[in-house]
Design an enzyme around this catalytic site. Structure first.
Site, mmCIF file in Angstrom:
data_model
loop_
_atom_site.group_PDB
_atom_site.id
_atom_site.type_symbol
_atom_site.label_atom_id
_atom_site.label_comp_id
_atom_site.label_asym_id
_atom_site.label_seq_id
_atom_site.Cartn_x
_atom_site.Cartn_y
_atom_site.Cartn_z
ATOM 1 C CG HIS A 85 -1.831 1.103 1.278
ATOM 2 N ND1 HIS A 85 -3.081 1.026 0.716
ATOM 3 C CD2 HIS A 85 -1.681 2.347 1.752
ATOM 4 C CE1 HIS A 85 -3.659 2.192 0.864
ATOM 5 N NE2 HIS A 85 -2.839 3.004 1.498
ATOM 6 N NE ARG A 109 -9.160 -4.292 -10.334
ATOM 7 C CZ ARG A 109 -8.100 -4.156 -9.532
ATOM 8 N NH1 ARG A 109 -6.986 -4.788 -9.808
ATOM 9 N NH2 ARG A 109 -8.156 -3.384 -8.481
ATOM 10 C CG ASN A 121 1.050 -4.762 -8.610
ATOM 11 O OD1 ASN A 121 2.078 -4.528 -9.190
ATOM 12 N ND2 ASN A 121 0.094 -3.860 -8.459
ATOM 13 C CG ASP A 122 -2.782 -9.694 -7.307
ATOM 14 O OD1 ASP A 122 -2.404 -9.920 -6.138
ATOM 15 O OD2 ASP A 122 -3.726 -8.942 -7.576
ATOM 16 N NE ARG A 174 -0.381 -6.591 -4.194
ATOM 17 C CZ ARG A 174 -1.293 -6.172 -5.069
ATOM 18 N NH1 ARG A 174 -1.998 -7.046 -5.773
ATOM 19 N NH2 ARG A 174 -1.476 -4.890 -5.283
ATOM 20 C CB CYS A 211 -2.531 -2.274 -15.707
ATOM 21 S SG CYS A 211 -3.332 -3.746 -15.073
#
Ligand code: PEP
Ligand code: MG
Length: 565
Positions: free
Chosen positions: A200, A333, A449-450, A460, A497
């Site tokens: 975050h 999304r 990221n995922d 993560r 993205c």
């Protein structure tokens, strides 16, 4: 140790962490106090002092409430953050909490700080037992409790202190509320001991355009007031910077905007889009010259809603968010909720492994009809909102693992009137099954990221595992290479993205692999666009080849830079 020795050591430090948000800045360290420990349960307050000690609690709570209210009233604050701060301010002065704590001091002689701690513990337990949304609020009570306890003990309150001038914030980690109240001009840079490149803190720092280094071992040794230079692109923090002016490091600063349609030096077209979540981001995206939006995260309104927002409210919200991008493409999304991002009205049961649980599109894939309706209403609201804002809408689903899931999503999006439908590539199985999956969709967008966390089985958010979540990991790049090769066979558009697209050198590699659009936070786009414009497609391919052939993330980064020239 003498002061001279301490200063000498500070001057010689060169720390390395994970690059989390590009740019560089020089400034004095302001340490962000970590969470308070449990206040001591004794010694007992003597009977004759109990009234006086009990009477200290209410004014301390009032002071905390007033400070939170002042924070909430600062101009330009995100409305979401304002709401959180106002609620916290009211919580600080909650009569039930204060009466309970005061009674502890009066009746049992418990020290006031301890009495507040214990009274709050009962609230926290009750909220946690209630589960779901209520359990989420337990963290807010703990934050308020710690502030009152700090006030009573006369120690610095946890969280970001009021900054007196431009500063580099150094913390163990930062809570979302901490980062959300930062002002880019005063908070010059962030350094955290924990957190990963997609945590975050990192995402927020990038969206604010503030350089950040996370998972920085040794950051705890940076003393308050030491002048440091933070390079958020290289992931370094140095103390040997005496005489360097405080402020953003202009030498590291790039262009402020994206100019014109972006191409490599030899004319190969690469679309440069922005990641946004709300109107403010869309305004920033338009201001830096983004061609459109490559990822509109739609969770925001849902996460804070106790009941499903009405179709009209959703439509109006999307229209307002998209309006600054009139005439441009916007890829939205659909809702990416789950036990880690709880949406109260979806009633997702707590799961032992939320990241591996019923999240993203899995929530809406057939099993619970009520929830299916939520997705269909969101799709309709997106279509309506895009029409109102006059943007070209594309829609994609998060957390797709198989071609069958993709096919079911595409059918529903088309039924809602969406013309261009794609899916995110976030699960390694989606790459291994790309041939079948690509046949179902108009485009794919890689959520690095995922995808990285699932490829490496490494959370993560985890500081200790940050190196595994480095998007320069050759194993990740090889997976992307495989995806791009499959996509080339069916001429399917591949975008990225995830945060990988925000790193200019990595963007060059991605283009070399065959990625045709990049989407990142608006603040990162000008540097990404400028880097691509400076190299030709062959150099991108050489950089990709060099990175793919490297044994680890650090050498991939170096080899790619050298190969791109
Ligand atoms: C990703 O996973 O890379 C992504 C873009 O989605 P999020 O960060 O919102 O999970
Ligand atoms: Mg994701």
């Amino acid at each position: 140790m003498s002061t001279t020795q301490t200063r000498q050591q500070q001057e010689d430090l060169r720390l390395r962490g994970t690059a989390a948000s590009p740019g560089a800045a020089v400034g004095p360290v302001v340490r962000v106090p970590g969470p308070l420990g449990e206040p001591a349960a004794g010694p007992q307050v003597p009977a004759e002092r109990r009234e006086a000690e009990a009477a200290r609690i209410a004014p301390a709570a009032e002071e905390v409430g007033a400070r939170l209210m002042t924070l909430a009233g600062r101009p330009g604050l995100d409305p979401e953050v304002t709401n959180v701060l106002v609620a916290a301010s009211m919580m600080a002065e909650d009569p039930a909490l204060l009466d309970n704590a005061t009674a502890h001091v009066r009746d049992d002689g418990t020290p006031p700080a301890r009495a507040v701690f214990e009274a709050a513990a009962r609230f926290v337990a009750a909220l946690q037992a209630a589960g779901g949304y209520m359990a989420e609020r337990a963290g807010d009570v703990v934050d308020v409790r710690d502030r009152i306890v700090a006030e009573l003990l006369g120690v610095p309150a946890p969280g970001v202190p009021a900054l007196e001038g431009p500063s580099v914030l150094v913390a163990r980690d930062l809570a979302p509320a901490d980062t959300a109240t930062l002002e880019p001009g005063t908070a010059l840079a962030l350094v955290t001991e924990e957190g990963g490149p997609t945590s975050h803190t990192a995402i927020l720092a990038r969206s604010l355009g503030v350089p950040a280094v996370v998972a920085c071992r040794g950051a705890a040794s940076l003393a308050e007031g030491t002048l440091v230079r933070v390079d958020g692109g290289a992931g370094t923090v140095e103390t040997a910077v005496a005489g360097t002016p405080v402020g953003a490091d202009r030498a590291a600063g790039g262009p402020a905007t994206v100019t014109g349609p972006v191409t490599t030096a030899d004319g190969h077209r690469v679309a440069v889009f922005a990641n946004i979540a709300e109107t403010k981001d869309a305004e920033r995206a338009a201001a830096v010259g983004a061609e459109g939006v490559g990822l509109l995260r739609t969770e925001l309104t849902f996460l804070s809603a106790a009941t499903e927002p009405t179709p009209q409210d959703q439509r109006a919200g999307y229209a307002a968010t998209m309006a600054p991008l009139r005439g441009r493409p916007v890829t939205a999304r659909t809702l990416d909720a789950g036990a880690d991002k709880p949406v109260p009205f979806l009633h997702v049961a707590p799961e032992p492994n939320p990241a591996l649980g019923v999240r993203g599109q899995r929530l809406f894939d057939g099993s619970v009809p009520d929830r299916d309706g939520v997705l269909d209403r969101q799709l309709a609201a997106l279509v309506g909102g895009a029409a109102d804002a006059v943007v070209r809408l594309k829609v994609m689903a998060p957390m797709i693992a198989t071609a069958a899931e993709a096919s079911r999503f595409v059918a529903r999006a088309r039924a809602a009137g969406v013309d261009e439908v794609g899916v995110m590539i976030e699960v390694p199985a989606a790459v291994l099954g790309a041939r079948e999956l690509l046949a179902e969709v108009d485009f794919v967008s890689v959520g690095t990221n995922d995808l990285t966390q699932y490829l490496f089985a490494a959370d993560r958010q985890s500081g200790p595992l940050a190196a595994l979540n480095d998007p320069w990991q050759p194993a990740l790049l090889r997976l992307l290479d495989q995806l791009c090769r499959e996509a080339a066979l069916s001429a399917t558009h591949v975008g990225v993205c995830g945060e990988a697209a925000a790193d200019p050198d990595l963007a060059v590699v991605l283009v070399g692999l065959g990625v045709s659009s990049l989407s990142a936070s608006p603040a990162a786009l000008p540097a990404v666009a400028a880097r691509i414009a400076a190299v030709d497609l062959d150099a991108c391919r050489r950089a990709a080849g060099a990175a793919l052939a490297s044994p680890d993330a650090a050498s991939a980064r170096e080899a790619a830079r050298a190969a791109a020239g």
